[in-house]
Write a protein that holds these residues in place. Sequence first.
Motif, mmCIF file in Angstrom:
data_model
loop_
_atom_site.group_PDB
_atom_site.id
_atom_site.type_symbol
_atom_site.label_atom_id
_atom_site.label_comp_id
_atom_site.label_asym_id
_atom_site.label_seq_id
_atom_site.Cartn_x
_atom_site.Cartn_y
_atom_site.Cartn_z
ATOM 1 N N TYR A 34 0.859 -1.178 0.000
ATOM 2 C CA TYR A 34 0.000 0.000 0.000
ATOM 3 C C TYR A 34 0.893 1.224 0.000
ATOM 4 O O TYR A 34 1.859 1.289 0.761
ATOM 5 N N ALA A 35 0.570 2.199 -0.847
ATOM 6 C CA ALA A 35 1.389 3.406 -0.983
ATOM 7 C C ALA A 35 0.533 4.641 -0.780
ATOM 8 O O ALA A 35 -0.534 4.782 -1.389
ATOM 9 N N LEU A 36 1.002 5.524 0.092
ATOM 10 C CA LEU A 36 0.395 6.836 0.283
ATOM 11 C C LEU A 36 1.520 7.854 0.275
ATOM 12 O O LEU A 36 2.472 7.728 1.047
ATOM 13 N N ASP A 37 1.412 8.841 -0.588
ATOM 14 C CA ASP A 37 2.443 9.870 -0.662
ATOM 15 C C ASP A 37 2.210 10.932 0.412
ATOM 16 O O ASP A 37 1.094 11.086 0.928
ATOM 17 N N ALA A 38 3.252 11.653 0.738
ATOM 18 C CA ALA A 38 3.179 12.705 1.754
ATOM 19 C C ALA A 38 2.006 13.634 1.443
ATOM 20 O O ALA A 38 1.822 14.055 0.301
ATOM 21 N N GLY A 39 1.188 13.893 2.477
ATOM 22 C CA GLY A 39 0.051 14.784 2.344
ATOM 23 C C GLY A 39 -1.188 14.173 1.724
ATOM 24 O O GLY A 39 -2.257 14.773 1.733
ATOM 25 N N GLN A 40 -1.091 12.962 1.193
ATOM 26 C CA GLN A 40 -2.224 12.308 0.524
ATOM 27 C C GLN A 40 -3.216 11.772 1.558
ATOM 28 O O GLN A 40 -2.815 11.194 2.565
ATOM 29 N N ILE A 90 0.857 12.386 6.921
ATOM 30 C CA ILE A 90 1.957 11.672 6.268
ATOM 31 C C ILE A 90 3.005 12.704 5.852
ATOM 32 O O ILE A 90 2.739 13.547 4.994
ATOM 33 N N THR A 91 4.164 12.625 6.477
ATOM 34 C CA THR A 91 5.221 13.608 6.209
ATOM 35 C C THR A 91 6.281 13.071 5.252
ATOM 36 O O THR A 91 7.012 13.853 4.656
ATOM 37 N N GLU A 92 6.380 11.752 5.119
ATOM 38 C CA GLU A 92 7.269 11.101 4.152
ATOM 39 C C GLU A 92 6.466 10.005 3.477
ATOM 40 O O GLU A 92 5.724 9.281 4.150
ATOM 41 N N ASP A 93 6.612 9.858 2.165
ATOM 42 C CA ASP A 93 5.861 8.853 1.417
ATOM 43 C C ASP A 93 5.872 7.518 2.150
ATOM 44 O O ASP A 93 6.942 6.994 2.487
ATOM 45 N N LEU A 94 4.669 6.968 2.399
ATOM 46 C CA LEU A 94 4.535 5.692 3.106
ATOM 47 C C LEU A 94 4.452 4.535 2.123
ATOM 48 O O LEU A 94 3.733 4.610 1.121
ATOM 49 N N ARG A 95 5.177 3.467 2.433
ATOM 50 C CA ARG A 95 5.033 2.198 1.745
ATOM 51 C C ARG A 95 4.807 1.172 2.851
ATOM 52 O O ARG A 95 5.643 1.015 3.747
ATOM 53 N N VAL A 96 3.651 0.507 2.789
ATOM 54 C CA VAL A 96 3.209 -0.357 3.878
ATOM 55 C C VAL A 96 2.866 -1.732 3.332
ATOM 56 O O VAL A 96 2.079 -1.855 2.390
ATOM 57 N N MET A 97 3.455 -2.764 3.926
ATOM 58 C CA MET A 97 3.079 -4.133 3.627
ATOM 59 C C MET A 97 1.816 -4.421 4.438
ATOM 60 O O MET A 97 1.787 -4.138 5.647
ATOM 61 N N VAL A 98 0.788 -4.940 3.792
ATOM 62 C CA VAL A 98 -0.497 -5.182 4.436
ATOM 63 C C VAL A 98 -0.791 -6.672 4.356
ATOM 64 O O VAL A 98 -0.804 -7.260 3.266
ATOM 65 N N ILE A 99 -1.036 -7.281 5.527
ATOM 66 C CA ILE A 99 -1.335 -8.718 5.587
ATOM 67 C C ILE A 99 -2.759 -8.874 6.103
ATOM 68 O O ILE A 99 -3.082 -8.396 7.192
ATOM 69 N N PHE A 100 -3.620 -9.505 5.288
ATOM 70 C CA PHE A 100 -5.010 -9.747 5.639
ATOM 71 C C PHE A 100 -5.194 -11.220 5.989
ATOM 72 O O PHE A 100 -4.687 -12.098 5.297
ATOM 73 N N SER A 101 -5.990 -11.475 7.028
ATOM 74 C CA SER A 101 -6.367 -12.839 7.341
ATOM 75 C C SER A 101 -7.797 -12.823 7.870
ATOM 76 O O SER A 101 -8.084 -12.119 8.837
ATOM 77 N N PRO A 102 -8.702 -13.569 7.224
ATOM 78 C CA PRO A 102 -8.521 -14.298 5.969
ATOM 79 C C PRO A 102 -8.243 -13.324 4.826
ATOM 80 O O PRO A 102 -8.290 -12.116 5.018
ATOM 81 N N PRO A 103 -7.954 -13.838 3.625
ATOM 82 C CA PRO A 103 -7.583 -12.957 2.511
ATOM 83 C C PRO A 103 -8.702 -11.986 2.153
ATOM 84 O O PRO A 103 -9.879 -12.297 2.303
#
Length: 105
Positions: A34-40, A90-103
Amino acid sequence: MREFRLEQLEAERIANDGAYLRFIRERNMSVGLYALDAGQPDPQRPQRQDVVFFVVSGRGSLTVGEETTMVARGSVVFVPAGVPRKFHHITEDLRVMVIFSPPEG
């Protein structure tokens, strides 16, 4: 075994012109970037699944229910199914690994 490189996942996410790229979907879980840029703004809504966020890079805040925490590279946050959550300030572009369970669907 399947192996992934963050740079390749990011390139694929950008090529597909989306903020989220699901790259694993199995019977009991799914994983995406998941990606969110600064300020988004974060358009997330509560999910029916339990979720784990692992911040790969960036900096911001995350509100889960009534609690807010600062997140940065290395932060890991568990969010139970159905609980509202939003990344913000968000002050620096976020890159987040997202794990869902169940999918996720």
